[in-house]
Structure formats: structure tokens, C-alpha cells
Scaffold this motif. Structure first.
Motif, PDB file in Angstrom:
ATOM      1  N   UNK A 103       0.843  -1.251   0.080  1.00 23.91           N
ATOM      2  CA  UNK A 103       0.035   0.002   0.205  1.00 23.91           C
ATOM      3  C   UNK A 103       0.755   1.222   0.050  1.00 23.91           C
ATOM      4  N   UNK A 104       2.101   0.917   0.230  1.00 26.72           N
ATOM      5  CA  UNK A 104       3.033   2.355   0.427  1.00 26.72           C
ATOM      6  C   UNK A 104       3.463   2.729   1.624  1.00 26.72           C
ATOM      7  N   UNK A 105       4.682   2.631   1.629  1.00 30.96           N
ATOM      8  CA  UNK A 105       5.408   2.863   2.977  1.00 30.96           C
ATOM      9  C   UNK A 105       5.045   4.081   4.013  1.00 30.96           C
ATOM     10  N   UNK A 106       4.651   5.044   3.184  1.00 33.70           N
ATOM     11  CA  UNK A 106       4.255   6.079   3.766  1.00 33.70           C
ATOM     12  C   UNK A 106       2.912   6.193   4.454  1.00 33.70           C
ATOM     13  N   UNK A 107       2.080   5.510   3.608  1.00 36.42           N
ATOM     14  CA  UNK A 107       0.700   5.213   4.030  1.00 36.42           C
ATOM     15  C   UNK A 107       0.788   4.118   5.176  1.00 36.42           C
ATOM     16  N   UNK A 108       1.534   3.396   5.161  1.00 42.46           N
ATOM     17  CA  UNK A 108       1.803   2.174   6.212  1.00 42.46           C
ATOM     18  C   UNK A 108       2.129   2.754   7.408  1.00 42.46           C
TER      19      UNK A 108
END
Length: 439
Positions: A71-76
Motif C-alpha cells: 500500500x506504500x510505506x508512507x501510508x503504512x
């Protein structure tokens, strides 16, 4: 200080948020006191909550990278920081039985956040500059942890433990807010090009299936060797917080001596870890990691000469020097060797390996110390020395594989069996966002 100027501005901003968050993230240090004090649990019940919390933290570290890759590292990072923060802030309002679920879930979210943070740094920073970038973030975390427990003790004694949980929760939510401001959404799953050899590491060619995690690890034999060595080293290193203070007390050295030794540890890390990362950034990482592990072994080996304040100071000095040599280069090495689509999972494997001692150090060390006190330091010394030697073997595997690699086969994390070849970098701006450039 050329190496620090190479660290992207986004990493400095993320490190600032990490410092503030770590300053207030001290509830774990007072967990047992909180559970057995205001919450009225007995030692066995408190130990159960603490143990399941440690298991949740380990599970979060091991699985957090999957969420980032998917889902994307920033979102996680944002989701886990907000979730964990809200759970911690709600702890004062929860009935005591609910803590058996809430605290392990909060620790799981903390583990996901830790893995996502490391992966986010890895995708922001180009290969060749990650060692000093990770050192900046670690220095910020160490700085926050140095001041946090002192402030936490004042708050807990002058006000109440409830304020600690509220501050910890708001700190995590605040970190999510800060990260959302300083790290643009497009950074969450992209990897900048490597500045080395004028090449980038591309993703899989269209129509070619990307290798899975285990195939990628088999193509990089030094990485599993390093991860195994880190597991052993962490179990041994964390005897510092479990059996070592008991050993000191059994030989007439009180808690004040132990506190002073921990101050030596924190002070040396704050003063030397970042300069060491800069000085050694051009050195091959695995020999540096191996040297650090051997210094940890030497630290515990000093205790074989017998108890005493001088031996304890020498042990702590060697242990701290070993820590500052092995932790940052190992983190950066795993990031450099990770394929782009597996960066989060590689960081999760490293993050999980690097906190294995949280779960295993106390039961393993405690059982050995109770059964045969005289064997604890010989066994720990031999174990971490063997881990250091294993990393040396891994470095030779790596160099042998590199020597057999065909010319033009890519650099850095591109391993045999990875689809695609390195393509020339046409312009520095291509794929390298302006916001990630230093100052």
C-alpha cells in the motif's frame, strides 16, 4: 561533514519528528510499574501483558513491510502511527481487562511503524548515502530516548502514569501528522536512482514476473547470513537489560552503578555513532558489521576476568562501540540489497531480527544464569563471536558472487536472477524528486 550534506532534507525532517516522538514514547519503560501499581495486577499478570506486548512488537516488525510494499510505506507509517497512538492515548480510559488486548495491539502497530519508517528512509535516499541517513535517524531516536525516561519519571511521580500514555499516544499521532506534511504522497513507494556508476536499478521488465521474497533472498546469500547473525547478536546484546544488572547486584554493585553504565552507553552513542557512520561510509559494510559484532563479543568476554566496576566499564565501552559499528551499516546494507518491490519486506526482516532479543533475551539468559551462572558470559561471548565470523563468511559469499556476475549485470541490489539490467541515467532529475534533495 560532506556526508551529512548528502542526506536529503526529507530525512532530516523525518528525524526531527522521530526525536520528538521518542522523547514521549517512554510508556514501555514504566509498563511493569504501571501494571503492578495503579492497575493492581500481580507480577505474573503484568509479565503476561508485557510478554504478549513484546510478541506483538516482534510480529509488527516482521509483517509491517508487507503493508508498505502493498500500500506504500508512507501510508503504512501514517496508519500504524495513528492506530497505535489512539490505542495508547485511550489506555487510561480502558478497564484493566481490556489492556490484555489493547497494549499488544498498540505494540503491533509500533512494530509496523518501525518497519515502515526504515523502508521510507530507504526509498527516499539513493544507494551509497543510506548509511549516514540511517545514522541521522538513529541519532535522533537515541537523543529522544536519552531525555525521555528522565521526563517520564518526573511526570509519573509528580502527576500520574495516565499522562505518560496520553503523551505517548499524542506523540505517535503527531508523528503521523508531521510525516504527512514533510513526506509527499509520491514518496511512499518510489526509489530514487543510485548515483553510483551512473545507473539506476529498474523494476521488473514489463511482462516479467518479479521474484518473490524467498527467491530474492536465495539470490543474495549474504543477507540471510546477516539476518541470522543479527538475531544472535540481539539476544546477546539485550542481556545488558536482563541478566547483566542481576549479575552486578549479585556481586555487590548497586543500581546506581548500572544506571551510570547505561549513561555511558547513551552518551557514547550520541557522540560517536553519527561521526563513525560518516567516517566509515565508504567502507564495505559487512566487514564493518563483523567488527562491531566481535567488539560486542569482546565486551562480554571482559566479564570472564571477574566482576568489578572496572570490568563493567570496559564491558560497556566495548559493547557500545560494537553497537555503533554494526547497527547502522547492517540496516543500510539490507536496504541496498533489497529489490525495489520488496524493500518493505527486507526492512521488516531486518527490523524483526534486530528486536528478537526483546522476546528471547530474558527467558534464555535468565534460564542459563539460574542453571549455571558461570556459563552465561562464556556462552554469550562465543555466540556473538560466531555471529561475527558468519558475517565474514557472508561477505566472502557476496564478493565471490559479484566476481562471477557478468559485466553489465547491474549494481547494488540487482542480483542474479533479477529481471532487468541497469540503464544509463539520462538526467539527475529523472526519478529523483526535488523535495528529497538536501537543503
Amino acid at each position: 561533514m560532506r556526508g551529512l550534506r548528502d542526506v536529503p532534507r526529507a530525512v532530516w525532517l523525518l528525524a526531527g519528528g522521530t526525536f520528538v516522538n521518542m522523547t514521549v514514547s517512554v510508556t514501555f519503560a514504566f509498563l511493569f510499574l504501571y501494571l503492578t501499581g495503579p492497575r493492581g495486577l500481580d507480577a505474573g499478570q503484568a509479565g503476561l501483558v508485557a510478554g504478549t506486548g513484546g510478541a506483538g512488537l516482534l510480529a509488527g516488525n516482521l509483517t509491517g513491510g508487507f503493508f508498505g510494499d502493498r500500500f506504500g510505506h508512507r501510508r503504512a507509517l501514517l496508519a500504524s502511527a495513528v492506530t497505535g497512538g489512539l490505542l495508547l492515548a485511550a489506555v487510561p480510559l480502558l478497564p484493566t481487562p481490556a489492556l490484555f488486548a489493547a497494549l499488544p495491539l498498540a505494540q503491533y502497530a509500533s512494530g509496523v511503524q518501525r518497519a515502515a519508517n526504515a523502508a521510507l528512509v530507504a526509498v527516499i535516499v539513493p544507494e551509497g548515502q543510506r548509511r549516514q541517513a540511517f545514522a541521522v535517524v538513529r541519532a535522533a531516536a537515541n537523543g529522544g530516548f536519552t531525555t525521555g525516561p528522565l521526563l517520564g519519571a518526573l511526570v509519573a511521580t509528580r502527576l500520574s502514569y495516565d499522562w505518560l500514555y496520553l503523551a505517548d499516544g499524542l506523540g505517535s499521532v503527531g508523528l503521523a501528522w508531521w510525516t504527512a506534511r514533510v513526506i509527499p504522497a509520491r514518496a511512499g513507494g518510489t526509489r530514487p536512482p543510485s548515483p553510483r556508476a551512473g545507473a539506476v536499478r529498474p523494476g521488473p521488465a514489463r511482462g516479467v514476473m518479479a521474484p518473490g521474497l524467498w527467491a530474492a533472498l536465495r539470490a543474495r546469500p549474504a543477507v540471510p547470513v546477516l539476518l541470522g547473525a543479527i538475531v544472535v547478536a540481539d539476544i546477546v546484546y539485550r542481556q545488558l537489560y536482563t541478566t547483566f544488572p542481576v549479575y552486578l547486584a549479585d556481586h555487590g554493585l548497586d543500581t546506581g552503578v548500572y544506571g551510570a553504565l547505561l549513561a555511558v552507553n547513551g552518551g557514547v552513542l550520541l557522540c560517536l555513532e553519527l561521526p563513525a557512520a560518516l567516517a566509515l561510509r565508504r567502507r564495505a559494510p559487512l566487514p564493518v558489521v563483523a567488527t562491531g559484532l566481535l567488539l560486542v563479543a569482546a565486551g562480554y568476554g571482559v566479564l570472564l576476568a571477574g566482576p568489578g566496576a572496572r570490568a563493567a566499564v570496559a564491558m560497556m565501552t566495548l559493547l557500545t562501540l560494537g553497537e555503533l559499528l554494526y547497527k547502522t551499516p547492517a540496516t543500510a546494507y539490507v536496504a541496498d540489497r533489497a529489490p525495489a518491490h520488496l524493500q518493505g519486506r527486507f526492512q521488516s526482516l531486518y527490523a524483526g531480527a534486530s528486536i528478537t532479543g526483546v522476546v528471547l533475551a530474558a527467558p534464555l539468559g535468565g534460564a542459563l544464569y539460574q542453571a549455571a551462572p558461570g556459563l552465561l558470559w562464556p556462552v554469550t561471548t562465543a555466540a556473538v563471536a560466531a555471529a561475527g565470523c558468519a558475517v565474514v563468511v557472508g561477505a566472502r559469499l557476496e564478493s565471490g558472487r559479484a566476481a562471477r556476475r557478468p559485466a553489465g549485470g547491474g549494481t547494488g541490489g540487482t542480483a542474479p536472477g533479477d529481471p532487468g539490467r541497469a540503464r544509463p541515467l539520462r538526467h539527475r532529475a529523472a526519478g529523483w524528486p526535488r523535495w528529497a534533495s538536501a537543503g
